[in-house]
Design an enzyme around this catalytic site. Structure first.
Site, short mmCIF file in Angstrom:
data_model
loop_
_atom_site.label_atom_id
_atom_site.label_comp_id
_atom_site.label_asym_id
_atom_site.label_seq_id
_atom_site.Cartn_x
_atom_site.Cartn_y
_atom_site.Cartn_z
CG ASP A 1 -2.09 0.82 1.11
OD1 ASP A 1 -3.13 0.25 0.73
OD2 ASP A 1 -2.00 2.04 1.33
CE1 TYR B 1 -10.56 10.19 -9.37
CE2 TYR B 1 -11.76 11.51 -10.97
CZ TYR B 1 -10.71 10.69 -10.66
OH TYR B 1 -9.78 10.37 -11.62
NE ARG C 1 -18.45 12.85 -18.16
CZ ARG C 1 -19.42 13.71 -17.86
NH1 ARG C 1 -19.85 14.57 -18.76
NH2 ARG C 1 -19.95 13.73 -16.65
CG ASP D 1 -22.32 12.22 -13.69
OD1 ASP D 1 -21.14 11.96 -13.37
OD2 ASP D 1 -23.17 11.36 -13.97
#
Ligand code: UFG
Length: 355
Positions: free
Chosen positions: A51, A141, A220, A302
């Site tokens: 990790d 994100y 997109r 979005d």
């Protein structure tokens, strides 16, 4: 060059690992295999399962393997998920990136190519999006990645770290029929559409049909994973100054590639947008399957339209997409999914794979 690829067992990282090996570099992959697949790591790469939060492991790898540069992919990527559990994105994407940067600093590794994202821009004011447009992520994100870009900028300024930040638009397709996208859970549009063709889902859910776009669905910019991968090699070479070998000082300066050069920040897309409905239609053509679709509410976070201007990387590094057509991208994805319905779970057919 000896390159540490974080997340090299993942969708994009494994393609880049393979391209690096083909270009004659040595590759060490670090991946905790929480999302990646052991079998996706090319056989000629060393795989360290661990990790990024493990600072001691990072120190060991960077020093003992005499790493020259890092390409940092390891991250959570699902924009929709980040609106449910932002803390996991800030921990995994932002905090772990800091651990990596600290380890690089301690080991004297001065070059990094970072997987950034179009999600930094949020809802853009105009399209195509350019690199110096406002950065206002619409999801956690995107924020988790923006924070890393900000850290990189300070490390550059204070410690002389040389970095390239590649802001991906929508990565899609497969580099080879036996290397493709295998996320668990799979949230991305193209694999979810193809899952319907494979009988693994009854229909595609179209998230939002009331966006301010021509057909009401999100638009997109889809980019083939091999074109994306190639940009990493160009960026790495640019950081090393290799591509400009033979260029006189003046030429180097014009291209901003001196030792004291500014960081390399580039969008990566094809400059062409496709709506969700259009992508479903292309998949119908490619697969010959009717692919039922139903209209659903919007997915939080979005943006309506994300289309890249990639003029900067074309101009400065000579990047050119080899597979810009959406149909070609979907065909390559279909070839992978058709033959690997279980992803990497059943590698019996891929004899060359790491078991
Ligand atoms: N979508 C659907 N149905 C689905 C899946 C997706 O309608 O079953 C829609 C989404 O709502 C979105 C579009 O299809 O409008 C594309 O969605 P993806 O999940 O495939 O991709 P995103 O645009 O959300 O995000 C991807 C990457 C990010 C990256 C971003 C950049 O996952 O890491 O592209 O544009 F930041």
């Amino acid at each position: 060059m000896k390159v540490l690829v974080t997340g090299g067992a993942g969708y994009i990282g494994s393609v880049v690992a393979e391209e690096l090996l083909q270009a004659g570099h040595a590759v060490v992959v670090i991946d905790n295999l929480s999302r990646g697949h052991r079998q996706a790591v090319p056989l000629d790469a060393e795989l360290a399962v661990g990790d990024l939060a493990d600072r001691a492991l990072l120190d060991r790898l960077l020093r003992e393997r005499s790493i020259d540069a890092v390409i940092h992919f390891a991250a959570f990527i699902e924009a929709g998920e980040s609106m449910k559990a932002p803390e996991t994105f800030f921990r995994n994407n932002t905090a772990n990136a800091l651990t990596l940067l600290e380890a690089m600093l301690a080991s004297g590794v001065k070059r990094i190519v970072f997987s950034s994202t179009a999600a930094l821009y949020g809802d853009p004011e105009h399209t195509p999006i350019e690199e110096d447009d406002p950065l206002r992520p619409a999801n956690a994100y995107g924020e988790s990645k923006l924070l890393v870009e900000r850290m990189l900028a300070w490390f550059h300024r204070i410690h002389g770290l040389r970095y390239a930040s590649l802001r991906y638009f929508n990565a899609a397709g497969a580099s080879r029929p036996d290397r493709g996208e295998a996320h668990q859970p799979e949230t991305h549009l193209i694999p979810r559409i193809l899952a319907v063709v494979l009988g693994r889902a009854a229909q595609v859910n179209i998230f939002g049909t009331d966006y301010p776009t021509a057909d009401g669905t999100c638009v997109r910019d889809y980019i083939h994973v091999s074109d994306l991968a190639h940009a990493h090699l160009l960026a790495l070479d640019a950081l090393a100054g290799l591509r400009e070998k033979g260029l006189p000082e003046e030429g180097l300066r014009k291209k901003g590639l001196r030792e004291d050069s500014p960081p390399l920040i580039y969008n990566l897309g094809n400059g062409q947008g496709f709506s969700v409905r259009e992508v479903v239609e292309v998949a119908r053509q490619v697969t010959g399957h009717p692919i039922p679709a139903i209209e659903c509410p919007r997915r939080p976070g979005d943006p309506a339209v994300l289309i890249a201007s990639s003029q900067k990387i074309r101009r400065e590094l000579g990047w050119q997409p080899r597979f810009p057509e959406l149909k070609t991208i979907v065909e390559s994805a279909w070839e992978w999914h058709r033959t690997h319905a279980e992803g990497y779970a059943n590698p019996a057919t891929d004899a060359s794979r790491r078991k």
